[in-house]
Design an enzyme around this catalytic site. Structure first.
Site, PDB file in Angstrom:
ATOM      1  N   ASP A   1     -53.154  55.206  47.079  1.00 50.30           N
ATOM      2  CA  ASP A   1     -54.236  54.295  47.408  1.00 50.30           C
ATOM      3  C   ASP A   1     -55.526  55.071  47.680  1.00 50.30           C
ATOM      4  O   ASP A   1     -55.509  56.101  48.373  1.00 50.30           O
ATOM      5  CB  ASP A   1     -53.830  53.490  48.654  1.00 50.30           C
ATOM      6  CG  ASP A   1     -54.873  52.485  49.070  1.00 50.30           C
ATOM      7  OD1 ASP A   1     -55.140  51.562  48.289  1.00 50.30           O
ATOM      8  OD2 ASP A   1     -55.416  52.628  50.184  1.00 50.30           O
TER       9      ASP A   1
ATOM     10  N   GLU B   1     -55.213  55.698  42.320  1.00 44.63           N
ATOM     11  CA  GLU B   1     -56.283  54.711  42.335  1.00 44.63           C
ATOM     12  C   GLU B   1     -57.555  55.536  42.458  1.00 44.63           C
ATOM     13  O   GLU B   1     -57.919  55.988  43.554  1.00 44.63           O
ATOM     14  CB  GLU B   1     -56.133  53.739  43.513  1.00 44.63           C
ATOM     15  CG  GLU B   1     -57.202  52.654  43.502  1.00 44.63           C
ATOM     16  CD  GLU B   1     -57.149  51.762  44.731  1.00 44.63           C
ATOM     17  OE1 GLU B   1     -57.443  50.559  44.596  1.00 44.63           O
ATOM     18  OE2 GLU B   1     -56.833  52.254  45.828  1.00 44.63           O
TER      19      GLU B   1
END
Length: 692
Positions: free
Chosen positions: A326, A363
């Site tokens: 993330d 990401e």
């Protein structure tokens, strides 16, 4: 060493890093017949400290107990940046389990009492091994563990849990996906949300869990028996592996649940705040590249070691197959927050021998505006969520100008982003929707976000959704609009699964799950987020379309190429050897203009090594209202006797014929004009055989 608790022959060794603590005490707590018994053991720095590691070996400990640490030292947030507070009892960053609690139960123990556990590591894996499926052959299914089966319609015996996911293995296998990507499963505090339902006043939950308390401990609230959370997680992994499905974890290393200056002190703040977090060198305020109050100091050697140790633990002890990171761009920032050219953390993950067979997906952006899609890392192992694929497909499917050349680049594997440093099309994780944003049904049903239920007066969530409601905002009984919405979904699905790269589907999109226009449902632990399994039957046709489309991709390696297409202008590749042939309405004519709304292409199966594949001709109409007629080319030379069959027409309302096998599909002769509905797609497949 190692840090954390270690079971040894003569007892359990406890080891904690803290460079700036002046005194450390280990606190044990256990249940006895007389009630809770707490023991505090001060560590003698002359005996129990080696360098910056405080440690002690304890013998004859009870079978079950909780532990934590009390640290004394300077408290000077605005000067030195230290935040030691010896009134608190802190979590061990290396704990493998935290005091178990059912979902929704308040954990009043955090910061107050020992909450870390030393779990039993014994588990019978029954021969389970990593599946190690090549990344190019992977089809990812992103899901929330609780939301996947929490809805009453799921029909599982253990809804909202790891066991519930395992109970749905047959569904996942039959759908055809090859990997599940689980939203955060490490411990977090779902009760940390302060927003309220605007209608009832009820406190909302931190449902998504992007606020980690631990990088190791699995979420006990996702277990049907919280005290058995490690075994239930392993049972789920084992069941998924038996179904041929890999497990990828969404890991949050960019920030923690401690938040900013006003947030709680649970571990890192009170253990060594200036080591674990990025602080402004002058004001000592928390640098906030995560948008969540703090930013982990990922490229400090101590923090790098913590991250690597947790990744190895998930692979070795929990048998996971990969990780999605993330806001991974934070992994590339130095200790002042500057972007590094060659971040040690990023390189260590890619080069670690224990992680050599795992999938690693970035990401490739953060909340401070750093956007690195295509440039996150030159290492060939790093794949990336391709946000440009999402945006360019959405733009075309909204009929926006200038979208055709960008769409073609995404379909061909995004060579503009990944054709360097030995990277391949599979370094692109292609997606149109993710947990963050509209569902696929909402993408074609809403122009604007509808987030009032989040309790922030619709201020939260992304405003630029690149969506079109197909004519009416929200739910409607208009058959024509609903059919247009379904057609657009089917067309986007064709683009997703027939493009080069690795497709990612969000759980429930295959049968038109809706969040009623909420594009930021992070706090919605209710039917807004839970998957309604009644939609499988209601939208059976759509579910079957996705199922057959996934099977088509898996059956044909031409959609899963190892390398990028060779440009058609290459003098060493004559026209008949072109691997992909672009056209507009007619063969030999291309339209890359700002006004273009259509695109067609032929995939030449004869050029695919080593044994070739069928040819495919794909026609896409991005007009909102115009019916297009494409002139069908002959199947590519030099192979002769091949015939086109229309296997897909996304405008076909007949639920039994969205995707046909070639021997059941109508023949389409070269030189005829194929009709493609607005926002529709037609796919032809060539097979050897006589005309019929």
């Amino acid at each position: 060493m190692p840090l954390g608790p270690s079971r040894l022959q003569h007892g359990i060794n406890f080891a904690l890093f803290s460079r700036h603590a002046e005194q450390v005490s280990l606190i044990l707590e256990r249940e006895t017949n007389a009630g809770l018994q707490r023991t505090e053991i001060p560590l003698d720095p002359k005996i129990n400290k080696t360098g910056d590691v405080w440690h002690i070996l304890l013998q004859e400990l009870p079978e079950k107990f909780f532990y934590g640490y009390r640290l004394a030292g300077p408290y000077d947030p605005d000067g030195s940046g230290h935040r030691f507070d010896d009134r608190l009892v802190l979590l061990d960053p290396y704990t493998r389990a935290i005091r178990p609690a059912p979902w929704g139960k308040q954990r009043f123990c955090l910061g107050q009492t020992p909450c870390s556990l030393v779990p039993d590591t014994c588990y019978d894996w029954e021969g389970d091994r990593p599946l190690t499926r090549p990344l190019k052959d992977t089809i990812i299914y992103e899901m929330h563990v609780r939301g996947f089966t929490r809805h009453p319609s799921s029909g599982v015996a253990h809804p909202g849990t790891f066991r519930g996911v395992a109970e749905q293995c047959d569904y996942l296998r039959e759908l055809g996906i090859t990997a599940v990507e689980l939203m955060p499963v490490t411990e977090f505090d779902e009760n940390q949300c302060f927003f309220r339902d605007p209608d009832t006043g009820e406190r909302l939950k931190d449902y998504w869990g992007y606020n980690p308390l631990s990088f190791f401990a699995p979420k006990s609230g996702y277990a049907s028996e919280p005290a058995r959370v490690l075994d239930e997680f392993r049972d789920m992994v084992k069941a998924l592996h038996r179904a041929g499905i890999e497990v990828i974890l969404d890991m949050v290393y960019n920030h923690t649940a401690e938040g900013g200056a006003q947030g709680p002190t649970l571990h890192f703040k009170g253990i060594d705040n200036t080591i674990y977090y990025l602080l402004d060198p002058w004001t000592r305020a928390y640098l906030n590249f995560s948008g969540c109050g703090n930013t982990c100091n990922c490229n400090h050697p101590v923090v790098r070691s913590l991250i690597m140790d947790s990744l190895r633990w998930w692979v070795v002890e929990m048998h996971v197959d990969g990780f999605r990171f993330d806001l991974a761009s934070i992994l590339g920032r130095d200790q002042q927050g500057q972007v590094l050219a060659n971040p040690p953390m990023v390189e260590m993950i890619a080069e670690d021998p224990v992680l050599a067979d795992t999938k690693i997906i970035a990401e490739a952006w953060d909340a401070a505006g750093l956007y690195q899609v295509g440039s996150f890392s030159t290492h060939p192992r790093w794949a990336e969520w391709n946000g440009r694929f999402r945006d360019d497909v959405r733009a075309f499917m909204c009929g926006l100008p200038g979208s055709v050349p960008h769409l073609a680049t995404r379909i061909a594997g995004s060579s503009d982003l990944y054709q360097h440093s030995d990277r391949r099309p599979c370094n692109s994780i292609n997606f149109i929707t993710s947990h963050d944003g509209f569902t696929l049904w909402d993408l074609v049903s809403y122009n604007k976000k509808h987030n009032r239920m989040n309790g922030e007066d619709n201020r939260d969530g992304e405003n630029n959704n690149i969506s079109w409601n197909s004519g009416v905002e929200g739910e409607t009984g208009d058959r024509a609009i609903n059919e247009l919405r379904r057609r657009r979904i089917r067309t986007m699905a064709v683009i997703l699964f027939l493009s080069q790269g690795v497709p990612m589907l969000v759980a429930g999109d295959e049968f038109c799950r809706t969040q009623h226009g909420n594009n930021n449902a992070w706090c919605q632990d209710n039917k807004i987020s839970w998957i309604n399994w009644e939609l499988v039957k209601k939208n059976h046709s759509m579910h079957q379309f996705f199922q057959h489309l996934i099977a088509l991709r898996k059956a044909h390696p031409i959609f899963r190429r190892d390398d990028f297409f060779v440009p058609g202008s290459d003098p060493d590749h004559p026209p008949q050897a072109q691997e992909i042939i672009w056209q507009a309405r007619e063969p030999g004519m291309q339209d890359w203009s700002e006004q273009a709304r259509i695109l067609a292409f032929t995939l030449n199966g004869a050029t695919l090594p080593p044994d070739g594949d069928d040819d495919f001709f794909v026609m896409l109409n991005g007009h909102r209202t115009t019916l297009e007629h494409f002139l069908v080319p002959p199947p590519p030379e030099p192979r002769t006797g091949r015939i086109w069959h229309r296997i897909i027409d996304t405008a076909d309302s007949d639920s039994t014929s969205h995707i046909l096998k070639p021997d059941q599909a109508p023949v389409v002769r070269p030189g005829t004009r194929a009709r493609v509905a607005p926002m529709g797609c037609v796919v032809l497949q060539s097979r050897q055989g006589a005309n019929r």
